[in-house]
Design a protein around this motif. Structure first.
Motif, PDB file in Angstrom:
ATOM      1  N   ASP A 118      -8.722   4.630  -9.845  1.00  0.00           N
ATOM      2  CA  ASP A 118      -8.472   3.327  -9.239  1.00  0.00           C
ATOM      3  C   ASP A 118      -7.132   2.737  -9.686  1.00  0.00           C
ATOM      4  O   ASP A 118      -6.834   1.577  -9.383  1.00  0.00           O
ATOM      5  N   GLU A 119      -6.323   3.509 -10.399  1.00  0.00           N
ATOM      6  CA  GLU A 119      -5.003   3.062 -10.812  1.00  0.00           C
ATOM      7  C   GLU A 119      -3.972   3.436  -9.753  1.00  0.00           C
ATOM      8  O   GLU A 119      -4.290   4.062  -8.734  1.00  0.00           O
ATOM      9  N   PHE A 120      -2.712   3.051 -10.011  1.00  0.00           N
ATOM     10  CA  PHE A 120      -1.642   3.306  -9.058  1.00  0.00           C
ATOM     11  C   PHE A 120      -0.451   3.949  -9.768  1.00  0.00           C
ATOM     12  O   PHE A 120      -0.110   3.581 -10.896  1.00  0.00           O
ATOM     13  N   VAL A 121       0.154   4.903  -9.091  1.00  0.00           N
ATOM     14  CA  VAL A 121       1.395   5.500  -9.585  1.00  0.00           C
ATOM     15  C   VAL A 121       2.550   4.608  -9.139  1.00  0.00           C
ATOM     16  O   VAL A 121       2.764   4.404  -7.939  1.00  0.00           O
ATOM     17  N   TYR A 122       3.267   4.066 -10.102  1.00  0.00           N
ATOM     18  CA  TYR A 122       4.421   3.207  -9.825  1.00  0.00           C
ATOM     19  C   TYR A 122       5.692   4.050  -9.912  1.00  0.00           C
ATOM     20  O   TYR A 122       5.940   4.727 -10.916  1.00  0.00           O
ATOM     21  N   THR A 123       6.491   4.023  -8.843  1.00  0.00           N
ATOM     22  CA  THR A 123       7.754   4.759  -8.811  1.00  0.00           C
ATOM     23  C   THR A 123       8.866   3.839  -8.334  1.00  0.00           C
ATOM     24  O   THR A 123       8.723   3.169  -7.312  1.00  0.00           O
ATOM     25  N   GLU A 132       1.367   3.793  -5.390  1.00  0.00           N
ATOM     26  CA  GLU A 132       0.568   4.732  -4.617  1.00  0.00           C
ATOM     27  C   GLU A 132      -0.747   5.016  -5.337  1.00  0.00           C
ATOM     28  O   GLU A 132      -0.766   5.291  -6.550  1.00  0.00           O
ATOM     29  N   SER A 133      -1.823   4.957  -4.596  1.00  0.00           N
ATOM     30  CA  SER A 133      -3.158   5.139  -5.161  1.00  0.00           C
ATOM     31  C   SER A 133      -3.298   6.501  -5.819  1.00  0.00           C
ATOM     32  O   SER A 133      -2.924   7.528  -5.235  1.00  0.00           O
ATOM     33  N   VAL A 134      -3.843   6.521  -7.032  1.00  0.00           N
ATOM     34  CA  VAL A 134      -4.034   7.767  -7.755  1.00  0.00           C
ATOM     35  C   VAL A 134      -4.986   8.697  -7.010  1.00  0.00           C
ATOM     36  O   VAL A 134      -4.760   9.903  -6.923  1.00  0.00           O
ATOM     37  N   ASP A 135      -6.062   8.137  -6.442  1.00  0.00           N
ATOM     38  CA  ASP A 135      -7.036   8.979  -5.739  1.00  0.00           C
ATOM     39  C   ASP A 135      -6.849   8.973  -4.226  1.00  0.00           C
ATOM     40  O   ASP A 135      -7.618   9.597  -3.492  1.00  0.00           O
ATOM     41  N   GLY A 136      -5.836   8.246  -3.741  1.00  0.00           N
ATOM     42  CA  GLY A 136      -5.558   8.195  -2.310  1.00  0.00           C
ATOM     43  C   GLY A 136      -6.499   7.316  -1.516  1.00  0.00           C
ATOM     44  O   GLY A 136      -6.347   7.187  -0.296  1.00  0.00           O
ATOM     45  N   ARG A 137      -7.464   6.673  -2.168  1.00  0.00           N
ATOM     46  CA  ARG A 137      -8.497   5.922  -1.462  1.00  0.00           C
ATOM     47  C   ARG A 137      -8.242   4.418  -1.447  1.00  0.00           C
ATOM     48  O   ARG A 137      -9.053   3.666  -0.897  1.00  0.00           O
ATOM     49  N   HIS A 138      -7.156   3.986  -2.056  1.00  0.00           N
ATOM     50  CA  HIS A 138      -6.838   2.562  -2.116  1.00  0.00           C
ATOM     51  C   HIS A 138      -5.506   2.299  -1.416  1.00  0.00           C
ATOM     52  O   HIS A 138      -4.582   3.115  -1.496  1.00  0.00           O
ATOM     53  N   VAL A 139      -5.413   1.176  -0.741  1.00  0.00           N
ATOM     54  CA  VAL A 139      -4.175   0.797  -0.066  1.00  0.00           C
ATOM     55  C   VAL A 139      -3.112   0.462  -1.102  1.00  0.00           C
ATOM     56  O   VAL A 139      -3.349  -0.325  -2.018  1.00  0.00           O
ATOM     57  N   GLY A 140      -1.946   1.082  -0.972  1.00  0.00           N
ATOM     58  CA  GLY A 140      -0.858   0.857  -1.902  1.00  0.00           C
ATOM     59  C   GLY A 140       0.162  -0.129  -1.365  1.00  0.00           C
ATOM     60  O   GLY A 140      -0.095  -0.881  -0.416  1.00  0.00           O
ATOM     61  N   LEU A 141       1.351  -0.114  -1.951  1.00  0.00           N
ATOM     62  CA  LEU A 141       2.377  -1.087  -1.593  1.00  0.00           C
ATOM     63  C   LEU A 141       3.753  -0.452  -1.718  1.00  0.00           C
ATOM     64  O   LEU A 141       4.037   0.278  -2.669  1.00  0.00           O
ATOM     65  N   SER A 142       4.619  -0.736  -0.731  1.00  0.00           N
ATOM     66  CA  SER A 142       6.028  -0.351  -0.777  1.00  0.00           C
ATOM     67  C   SER A 142       6.867  -1.618  -0.774  1.00  0.00           C
ATOM     68  O   SER A 142       6.675  -2.497   0.065  1.00  0.00           O
ATOM     69  N   ARG A 143       7.797  -1.717  -1.707  1.00  0.00           N
ATOM     70  CA  ARG A 143       8.678  -2.886  -1.809  1.00  0.00           C
ATOM     71  C   ARG A 143      10.123  -2.390  -1.807  1.00  0.00           C
ATOM     72  O   ARG A 143      10.549  -1.658  -2.691  1.00  0.00           O
ATOM     73  N   GLU A 144      10.864  -2.827  -0.801  1.00  0.00           N
ATOM     74  CA  GLU A 144      12.244  -2.367  -0.627  1.00  0.00           C
ATOM     75  C   GLU A 144      13.204  -3.534  -0.801  1.00  0.00           C
ATOM     76  O   GLU A 144      13.074  -4.560  -0.138  1.00  0.00           O
ATOM     77  N   HIS A 145      14.166  -3.367  -1.680  1.00  0.00           N
ATOM     78  CA  HIS A 145      15.126  -4.418  -1.998  1.00  0.00           C
ATOM     79  C   HIS A 145      16.350  -4.275  -1.093  1.00  0.00           C
ATOM     80  O   HIS A 145      17.120  -3.317  -1.214  1.00  0.00           O
ATOM     81  N   LYS A 146      16.519  -5.243  -0.202  1.00  0.00           N
ATOM     82  CA  LYS A 146      17.618  -5.184   0.759  1.00  0.00           C
ATOM     83  C   LYS A 146      18.900  -5.757   0.174  1.00  0.00           C
ATOM     84  O   LYS A 146      18.895  -6.470  -0.826  1.00  0.00           O
TER      85      LYS A 146
END
Length: 341
Positions: free
Chosen positions: A111-116, A150-164
């Motif tokens: 249930d954790e997220f990979v932050y990149t 990005e969801s570790v198990d792929g089952r949770h909605v993740g987030l993309s944040r783009e700095h313009k």
């Protein structure tokens, strides 16, 4: 109020200014200005395309994300670029990298997220646009800094944040993921990859049980591209990463370069393959590099460098110019999407 630091001219810009000056001296009428509309690059690596699929246009002529700090983009010519051949073999370097990777901590929860956090730069060429009678765009293009959860198990909605450019931020959800047949779409899928060198080698080459390598150059290139996409697009379990590095060491045609440079201007030691364009348009001769920190041996990212000498005045890139680069600024695991380490 913040100010944007001065930057070097992007690749090709000096040539454009020089041509404009000569037209002024000769009394010539300059060509009509070209409106530059940047397009998403066509990635060669399918894993990179899947992992970095959201690209936002951040303004024509942008060569540096104003929201991020750091040195100017590495767009200098071959005489100014720092790469030099190393006495270390690819097998020796990648064994050291593998040993360091195997020591990284584990303990990731589903249930954790990979932050990149990445910084991206690509030179853009488009034959549908011209400057005078030259079929090219004018400048390199900085996609800027991106953050992804990005969801570790792929089952949770993740987030993309783009700095313009100019400080604007665009956020988009990352949908739940299904396992990819030829791509790794989330961390737990990476756990299913081989953790032994032979198994990982066969995975890179897409070999069926009992099938032998073809020995073709195209198969070696495809394996290198697949490895670079996996490294850049995914957080890998320590044993999987170690197996990947040892398997890459068995790909023929690799060289080691010291002083390779990424989109952030950071230098490191690289395992490279010539005649490959993992990032960018792949025009002419090129070399793709997997870059590692010289001290920690951590993976910094990948770059594609142009090797072709300009053959006529319309050639925009000199030998040694950076075609594209993805710099991994940070990669870790966090409890919640939106949380920064």
């Amino acid at each position: 109020m913040s100010t944007i630091p001065e930057k070097d001219f992007p690749p090709g810009r000096h040539r454009v200014l020089r041509e404009h000056l000569m037209r002024e001296i000769n009394g010539e009428t300059p060509p009509e200005p070209v409106r530059r509309i940047w397009r998403r690059p066509a990635f060669v690596a399918p894993v990179v395309a899947a992992a970095l699929s959201v690209a936002v246009v951040i303004g024509a002529g942008v060569t540096r994300d104003a929201a991020s700090d750091g040195p100017p983009r590495p767009h200098s010519g071959a005489s100014e670029r720092p790469e030099r051949s190393s006495s270390e073999s690819p097998a020796q370097l990648l064994e050291r990298v593998a040993v360091a990777a195997a020591k990284l901590p584990t303990g990731v929860e589903g249930d954790e997220f990979v932050y990149t956090k990445t910084d991206n730069y690509h030179w853009k060429m488009d034959p549908e646009k011209t400057v005078g009678d030259c079929p090219r765009t004018l400048e390199g293009h900085g996609y800027g800094v991106r953050e992804r959860w990005e969801s570790v198990d792929g089952r949770h909605v993740g987030l993309s944040r783009e700095h313009k450019s100019g400080g604007g931020v665009v956020e988009r959800p990352i949908a739940e993921q299904l396992p990819g047949k030829h791509t790794v779409n989330f961390y737990e899928q990476a756990l299913e990859l081989p953790t032994d060198t032979e198994g990982m080698y066969r995975w890179l080459y897409g070999l069926d049980p009992g099938e032998k390598p073809s020995g073709k150059r195209s198969a070696d290139v495809a394996a290198f591209v697949k490895a670079s996409g996996l490294l850049t697009g995914s957080l890998l379990p320590p044993k999987t990463a170690a197996a990947l590095y040892r398997a890459v060491a068995e790909i023929p045609g690799l060289i080691v370069l010291e002083g390779a440079r990424d989109a952030e201007g950071r230098t490191g030691v690289a395992v490279a393959m010539e005649g490959v364009a993992v990032i960018g348009f792949g025009q002419g001769e090129s070399r793709s590099e997997l870059i590692f920190d010289e001290k920690t041996l951590g993976y910094l990212g990948e770059s594609t460098v142009n090797l072709a000498v300009p053959k006529h005045r319309c050639d925009s890139l000199a030998a040694g110019d950076l075609v594209g680069s993805i710099a991994i600024l940070e990669r870790t695991v966090v409890d919640r999407k939106g949380e920064q380490p």
